[in-house]
Design a protein around this motif. Structure first.
Motif, PDB file in Angstrom:
ATOM      1  N   ILE A  23       0.833  -1.214   0.000  1.00 12.19           N
ATOM      2  CA  ILE A  23       0.000   0.000   0.000  1.00 12.19           C
ATOM      3  C   ILE A  23       0.862   1.257   0.000  1.00 12.19           C
ATOM      4  N   GLU A  24       2.018   1.209   0.680  1.00 11.32           N
ATOM      5  CA  GLU A  24       2.896   2.379   0.726  1.00 11.32           C
ATOM      6  C   GLU A  24       3.378   2.787  -0.664  1.00 11.32           C
ATOM      7  N   THR A  56      -6.521   5.313  -4.635  1.00 11.38           N
ATOM      8  CA  THR A  56      -7.439   4.853  -3.587  1.00 11.38           C
ATOM      9  C   THR A  56      -8.083   3.530  -3.962  1.00 11.38           C
ATOM     10  N   LYS A  86      -6.184  -3.853  -2.202  1.00 11.99           N
ATOM     11  CA  LYS A  86      -5.195  -4.520  -1.359  1.00 11.99           C
ATOM     12  C   LYS A  86      -5.765  -4.836   0.028  1.00 11.99           C
ATOM     13  N   VAL A 123      -4.761   4.595   5.179  1.00 13.57           N
ATOM     14  CA  VAL A 123      -5.986   3.789   5.134  1.00 13.57           C
ATOM     15  C   VAL A 123      -6.923   4.264   6.246  1.00 13.57           C
ATOM     16  N   THR A 166      -7.774   9.933   2.693  1.00 16.33           N
ATOM     17  CA  THR A 166      -6.456   9.287   2.812  1.00 16.33           C
ATOM     18  C   THR A 166      -6.001   9.122   4.255  1.00 16.33           C
ATOM     19  N   THR A 173      -5.571   0.791  -3.375  1.00 19.88           N
ATOM     20  CA  THR A 173      -5.426   0.593  -1.928  1.00 19.88           C
ATOM     21  C   THR A 173      -6.593  -0.214  -1.384  1.00 19.88           C
TER      22      THR A 173
END
Length: 567
Positions: free
Chosen positions: A14-15, A20, A26, A174, A469, A23
């Motif tokens: 995710i980093e 979005t 994931k 997240v 975010t 993310t």
């Protein structure tokens, strides 16, 4: 059980993602992999929480304990670790480098084993919980030993995220919105049903487990429970209250009290009080508990209201006076006598086993009035906030002036047909105040003062919040409007939150919220928000607000757009 390695790999992936949608995908993949029993833990972990926010449980792990544990696990001195953190700017990256170096230079018994044992998500949680429950003499050593165990049992990559979790700051962006959508995607349930389940439980861990085990049917059975506080519905300042009332045609108008928000849970004779930040403040307010026991005639109820500190004549005292009551741990009875409280109730979310948040405001109002008994004399301690339904703008102005004359902040203007939306801020609840425009902003940086204030923090970098975010976006610096006493108080509050000092300037973990007045919002490339405040001025500390309740970037954009209309 699910290995913590799976969690760490998800965080690492995710980093590297900016989208979005990616993310969310994931997080969704992770939720599908995790065992149902561990799903609440993993759900909170991915949002940088160890415990649900409503639970009141605190990790109680500061940077000094974390550095000590990392030092014991690696053999590197605390000073060297601190220097590395100043270089990397992040405890997680520092932990990764420290343990990588240890593995490189030290042959361990585990290197002769076919496979190193893996930490599970449950084991990480249990070690954190043991650390959090340690109190009294020797508690710091217990916390350090449990952290040391985790570092010794983890890979460098896992240690990176364990150290960040210990400070409940994963830094992967997240938030609730991403997790809500990830739950919907992972278990093929509608996002709006997930959202409603979250609204009534205030716990996405519970929601994720229900979705995995029972899908849509299980989610629809979730509801409000006594002593599990839900987020409070929020209001926003209206830039044009007359226009908003015309849009509503009729509005419910109430006084806006200058007090502290309180959520009241009554179960038989048991009363529990929660602050705006959903902290349990029952022990600090025994007089308020007795007021509720005496006047709320319901077997079970969840009420929303404002606690106002009053003087001997019943006039409201300054906002900071009520906060003294909420924070009090000792000499509580003495403080209660010195700062009496008046409780003003204005909403009800639950009554005698029934959830009311989906009912219109006017129906909730009838339910509230039906279960609160008070005479004219009792109104000095408890009352249901007087409400006027009107579309008459002159009458609204009259009520506004009366509220100000009585020493209160202004008025609330509410949509009579609106439902109670926990944690939501929108046009259904609006407020009108006479102050110059203000924002509630989180402190994310600071710098030491000069001259006689050299030992005090003299300037504060403040930030709005991006709920999309879960990041704080800088919008300016505040250094005016503070007395020496306020500077000393803020310096004490921020000292334990400092990170990466350089040349008298340092980052601050976002835990403190300030109310800041300003003359204008301007476009600016100098701050991450894209905006800057013109002539910002400190108003007060908002101890009653969590950092995530700071004004959002979306509100900044609305205020800026409204300014342009006035030009």
């Amino acid at each position: 059980m699910t290995s913590f390695r799976e969690f760490a790999e998800t965080c690492q992936a995710i980093e590297k993602i900016s989208s979005t949608i990616e993310t969310t995908n994931k997080v969704s993949e992770l939720l599908r992999k995790v065992d149902a029993e561990e799903l609440p833990l993993a759900t909170h972990f991915i949002m940088s929480e160890v415990f649900p926010a409503w639970s009141g449980e605190q990790l109680g792990i500061g940077t000094s304990l974390l550095y000590a544990a990392l030092s014991r696990a690696s053999g590197m001195s605390i000073k060297s670790i601190e220097a590395l953190i100043r270089t990397t700017g992040d405890i997680g990256d520092a932990a990764l480098l420290v343990l990588k170096e240890k593995r490189k230079n030290q042959a361990t018994f585990s290197s002769f084993m076919e496979e190193e044992p893996e930490l599970s998500i449950t084991e990480v949680y249990q070690r954190f919980k043991t650390a959090s429950e340690a109190t009294g003499k020797g508690s710091q050593d217990v916390k350090i030993k449990n952290l040391q165990f985790l570092f010794n049992s983890s890979s460098p990559r896992e240690a990176k995220y364990i150290s960040r979790l210990a400070l409940e700051e994963l830094r992967i962006g997240v938030g609730e919105g991403v997790v809500r959508d990830a739950i919907a995607k992972a278990f093929s349930v509608p996002a709006d049903v997930v959202e409603h389940a979250f609204m009534v439980t205030n716990d996405l861990g519970i929601v994720a487990e229900a979705a995995k085990k029972g899908g849509l049917e299980a989610l629809e059975t979730l509801g409000i429970e006594i002593n599990r506080p839900i987020k409070m519905m929020l209001s926003q300042i209206s830039p044009d209250i007359d226009s908003d009332i015309r849009d509503m045609k009729e509005a419910a108008v109430e006084w806006k009290f200058d007090g502290a928000r309180v959520q009241i849970h009554k179960d038989g004779n048991s009363v529990t009080l929660f602050s705006r930040k959903l902290e349990n403040v029952t022990n600090s307010l025994p007089d308020l508990v007795e007021i509720v026991r005496k006047h709320v005639k319901a077997e079970s109820a969840i009420l929303d209201g404002e606690a106002v500190a009053v003087d001997e004549k019943g006039k409201p005292r300054a906002f900071q006076e009520i906060l003294k009551r909420f924070r009090r741990k000792y000499d509580v009875e003495e403080k209660a006598a010195g700062i009496p409280i008046q409780l003003n109730l204005f909403d009800i979310m639950y009554l005698n086993g029934k959830t009311l948040i989906d009912l219109p405001l006017l129906e909730r109002r009838k339910a509230l009035e039906s279960c609160v008994e008070s005479s004219v004399e009792d109104s000095k301690s408890i009352s249901v906030d007087e409400q006027v339904i009107t579309g008459d703008l002159e009458l609204v102005e009259k009520i506004y002036r009366e509220a100000l004359k009585a020493g209160h902040e202004g008025i609330m203007v509410k949509n009579p047909g609106s439902v109670y939306s926990p944690g939501k801020r929108g046009k259904n609840w609006l407020k009108k105040k006479p102050l110059m425009e203000t924002l509630d902003l989180a402190v994310v940086g600071a710098e030491w003062g000069f001259g006689r204030r050299a030992n005090l923090i003299g300037s504060y970098t403040v930030a709005c919040y991006d709920p999309e975010t879960s990041r704080f976006l800088q919008i300016g610096k505040v250094g005016t409007g503070l007395t020496d006493e306020q500077l000393r108080e803020l310096t004490g509050m921020l000292t334990g939150l400092m990170e990466g000092e350089s040349g008298g300037v340092f980052a601050v973990r976002p835990e403190v919220v300030l109310e800041v007045a300003f003359e204008e919002i301007q476009k600016s490339p100098n701050y991450a928000s894209g905006f800057a405040l013109r002539f910002p001025r400190f108003i007060r500390v908002r101890n009653d607000k969590a950092p995530e309740e700071a004004d959002s970037i979306q509100r900044i954009e609305r205020v800026y757009a409204q300014q342009l209309k006035r030009l």
